[in-house]
Design an enzyme around this catalytic site. Structure first.
Site, short mmCIF file in Angstrom:
data_model
loop_
_atom_site.label_atom_id
_atom_site.label_comp_id
_atom_site.label_asym_id
_atom_site.label_seq_id
_atom_site.Cartn_x
_atom_site.Cartn_y
_atom_site.Cartn_z
N ARG A 107 0.81 -1.22 0.00
CA ARG A 107 0.00 0.00 0.00
C ARG A 107 0.84 1.27 0.00
O ARG A 107 0.33 2.36 -0.23
CB ARG A 107 -0.96 -0.02 1.20
CG ARG A 107 -2.09 -1.02 1.03
CD ARG A 107 -2.83 -1.28 2.33
NE ARG A 107 -2.16 -2.27 3.17
CZ ARG A 107 -2.52 -2.59 4.40
NH1 ARG A 107 -3.54 -1.98 4.96
NH2 ARG A 107 -1.87 -3.51 5.09
N GLN A 167 12.75 -14.38 5.66
CA GLN A 167 11.50 -15.00 5.21
C GLN A 167 11.53 -14.94 3.68
O GLN A 167 11.50 -13.85 3.11
CB GLN A 167 10.28 -14.23 5.75
CG GLN A 167 8.97 -14.90 5.41
CD GLN A 167 7.77 -13.99 5.66
OE1 GLN A 167 7.89 -12.76 5.68
NE2 GLN A 167 6.61 -14.59 5.81
N ASN A 210 40.08 27.34 -6.04
CA ASN A 210 40.63 26.11 -5.44
C ASN A 210 40.68 24.95 -6.42
O ASN A 210 41.18 23.90 -6.11
CB ASN A 210 39.80 25.71 -4.22
CG ASN A 210 38.34 25.45 -4.56
OD1 ASN A 210 37.80 26.04 -5.50
ND2 ASN A 210 37.72 24.57 -3.82
C1 UD1 Z 1 -1.42 -7.03 11.01
C2 UD1 Z 1 -2.37 -7.93 11.82
C3 UD1 Z 1 -3.57 -7.12 12.25
C4 UD1 Z 1 -3.12 -5.93 13.05
C5 UD1 Z 1 -2.09 -5.10 12.30
C6 UD1 Z 1 -1.46 -4.07 13.21
C7 UD1 Z 1 -2.10 -10.19 10.96
C8 UD1 Z 1 -2.69 -11.24 10.11
N1 UD1 Z 1 -2.77 -9.04 11.01
O1 UD1 Z 1 -2.13 -6.64 9.85
O2 UD1 Z 1 -4.44 -7.92 13.04
O3 UD1 Z 1 -4.25 -5.12 13.36
O4 UD1 Z 1 -1.01 -5.93 11.82
O5 UD1 Z 1 -0.61 -3.22 12.52
O6 UD1 Z 1 -1.07 -10.41 11.57
N2 UD1 Z 1 5.25 -9.13 7.55
C9 UD1 Z 1 6.28 -9.99 7.25
N3 UD1 Z 1 6.03 -11.05 6.46
C10 UD1 Z 1 4.81 -11.32 5.95
C11 UD1 Z 1 3.76 -10.43 6.26
C12 UD1 Z 1 4.01 -9.34 7.05
O7 UD1 Z 1 7.41 -9.81 7.70
O8 UD1 Z 1 4.68 -12.32 5.25
C13 UD1 Z 1 5.54 -7.95 8.39
C14 UD1 Z 1 5.43 -6.66 7.64
O9 UD1 Z 1 6.69 -6.28 7.12
C15 UD1 Z 1 4.96 -5.70 8.72
C16 UD1 Z 1 4.21 -6.59 9.70
O10 UD1 Z 1 4.60 -7.92 9.42
O11 UD1 Z 1 6.03 -5.08 9.39
C17 UD1 Z 1 2.71 -6.42 9.58
O12 UD1 Z 1 2.31 -6.79 8.27
P1 UD1 Z 1 1.13 -6.06 7.53
O13 UD1 Z 1 0.99 -6.66 6.19
O14 UD1 Z 1 1.29 -4.59 7.61
O15 UD1 Z 1 -0.09 -6.54 8.44
P2 UD1 Z 1 -1.49 -5.85 8.58
O16 UD1 Z 1 -2.31 -6.17 7.41
O17 UD1 Z 1 -1.30 -4.43 8.92
CA CA Z 2 0.46 -3.05 9.20
#
Ligand code: UD1
Ligand code: CA
Length: 466
Positions: free
Chosen positions: A16, A74, A388
């Site tokens: 996003r 990952q 210079n």
């Molecule tokens: C996640 C939570 C949601 C919470 C929100 C808070 C889950 C399924 N959902 O959603 O409940 O309200 O965070 O901010 O956990 N990341 C990885 N590898 C992946 C996916 C994500 O390292 O495969 C990391 C991202 O880099 C990020 C964090 O995990 O730093 C959160 O991922 P993001 O995709 O932003 O999760 P949300 O959809 O915001």
């Molecule tokens: Ca997030």
């Protein structure tokens, strides 16, 4: 006390954000999102701190900087549960609690984490999740509680029914989990949901079903646990952080004449009774002393500025050191590696690069000073240029103490002007000048009386003949 492990999730690209740069590398108040999270964690002195990286892993590891941090990769982005699992290798033989946070919640403070951790330990909980209530719960995971307020599960917004979506208590993405339970639970995750991902959030329902002590801890300040997912959210968070930083420095005795127009970087330090005018940007590792004055419209990056310095209107100062009571501007440009000794003065339309300017020395108008070393109590006249650069290499200009450089002087480097030299106006200096000497170019002034009238008459005659 139980050993403490920490896992920070930072493998995602952050779709996003629509960026080629991994989300956690984006800056808030000049500091990468992930570095901010790591800085908040470090005072907890965890026994193991693992950052899960994926997108732009090298760059992400580099900004973490500090020694002692371990990294897990990952390979495919298969969800937050899969990301935590990627860190499992670092927890062989580890028995204790693991704090899990995301790399994209940059306003998180050490105090909040410490309180959360404390609550987890005193309750002897297997799983604690930090939650907050929002006016608009947006895309966050919703926290489902039973009638007795006990947490039951977390449902992602995309998977939620309309009733579930109406819940305003959300998952901050910060958890504290018993390590043994955590890694067993991760093996039982299934990517059966709207995003076909392994959701870390599903371990909550598992803990509840297994009858393990599970708690949702509600925190008060929504800003602190906010995640960054889009440029707009990043911008809003910058607004929040700037307001905090401005309040902080005002509480430390700094006057901001028009606070909303002052930008203050995270690593900036400002001394007491310093007054900062409108439209000032203080960036990087900038330190301002006490009782300084910045008139306004200044861009100051990585500068060390002594007490009582006065930066007049509209200056650009980078990577420089300004001694106490120095005066710069208006409209001055210190381009980098400049050291101004105390009481030195650099005036309007003066550009200085890689130079040392001695105590009480002045260059007040229209000059270029590059690769120069100037002693104390010297005066650099208007329009002085240090030449210079010969197109191949940069060369040094040395000017001693108490030297008077006349206006419109050209100094051709490499050159040394010894102490107490007097350079006449409009001199091109090509060779070293011994101490105490006067130097000038011998070109006598020639005068042709009536020359202008004669010239005009000649031109008029020529025009008529055309
Ligand atoms: C996640 C939570 C949601 C919470 C929100 C808070 C889950 C399924 N959902 O959603 O409940 O309200 O965070 O901010 O956990 N990341 C990885 N590898 C992946 C996916 C994500 O390292 O495969 C990391 C991202 O880099 C990020 C964090 O995990 O730093 C959160 O991922 P993001 O995709 O932003 O999760 P949300 O959809 O915001
Ligand atoms: Ca997030």
């Amino acid at each position: 006390m139980e050993p403490l492990g920490v896992i920070v999730l930072a493998a995602g690209l952050g779709k996003r954000m629509r960026s080629e740069q991994a989300k956690v590398l984006h800056l808030l108040a000049g500091k990468p999102l992930l570095s901010r999270v790591v800085s908040a964690i470090q005072p907890l002195q965890p026994d193991r701190l693992v950052v899960v990286v994926g997108h732009q892993a090298d760059e992400v590891q580099r900004i973490c900087g500090q020694p002692g941090i371990r990294f897990a990769t990952q390979r495919e982005r298969r969800g937050t549960g899969d990301a935590v699992r990627a860190a499992q290798g670092h927890f062989a033989g580890f028995h204790g609690d693991i704090l899990i946070t995301c790399g994209d919640t940059p306003l998180l403070t050490t105090e909040t984490l410490a309180r959360f951790l404390d609550g987890h330990r005193t309750r002897h909980a297997t799983l604690s999740v930090l939650t907050v209530e929002l006016e608009d719960a947006g895309q966050y995971g919703r926290v489902m509680r039973a009638r007795d307020r006990q947490i039951v599960k977390i449902v992602e917004a995309r998977d939620a029914s309309p009733e579930e979506r109406a819940v305003r208590e959300i998952n901050t993405g910060i958890y504290c989990v018993n390590a043994t339970f955590l890694f067993t639970a991760l093996e039982r995750l299934h990517p059966i949901n709207a995003q076909a991902e392994y959701y870390l959030t599903d371990i909550v329902a598992q803990a509840v079903t297994a009858g393990l002590s599970t708690q949702a801890v509600l925190t008060a300040d929504p800003h602190e646990v906010e995640g960054v997912n889009s440029r707009e959210e990043l911008a809003n968070m910058e607004t929040t952080r700037q307001a905090q930083l401005r309040r902080h420095w005002m509480s430390q005795g700094v006057t901001l004449e028009d606070p909303d127009t002052v930008y203050i970087g995270e690593e900036v330090i400002i001394g007491q009774d310093t007054v900062i005018g409108p439209n000032t940007q203080l960036k990087g590792k900038t330190t301002l002393g006490a009782r300084c004055r910045i008139d306004g419209s200044a861009y100051i990056e990585n500068c060390l500025i002594g007490d009582e310095a006065h930066i007049q209107f509209s200056c650009v100062l980078r990577n420089s050191e300004l001694g106490e009571a120095t005066v710069v501007g208006p409209f001055a440009h210190l381009r980098g590696e400049v050291v101004l000794a105390p009481h030195a003065e650099i005036g309007n339309f003066v550009e200085v690069k890689r130079s040392f300017i001695g105590e009480h020395t002045k260059a007040k108008h229209l000059s270029y000073i590059g690769d120069a070393e100037i002693g104390r109590n010297a005066n650099i006249g208007a329009g002085t240029i240090t030449c210079n650069y010969d197109g191949f290499k940069k060369m040094k200009t040395k000017i001693g103490d108490r030297v008077q450089v006349g206006s419109d002087t050209t100094l051709i480097a490499p050159i040394t002007i010894h102490d107490d030299v007097y350079i006449a106006t409009a001199t091109t200096v090509r060779q070293d000048v011994p101490a105490g000497a006067l130097v000038f170019n011998s070109r006598d002034q020639q005068v042709r009386e009536g020359w202008t009238a004669a010239k005009r008459a000649k031109e008029a005659a020529r025009k008529k003949g055309e």
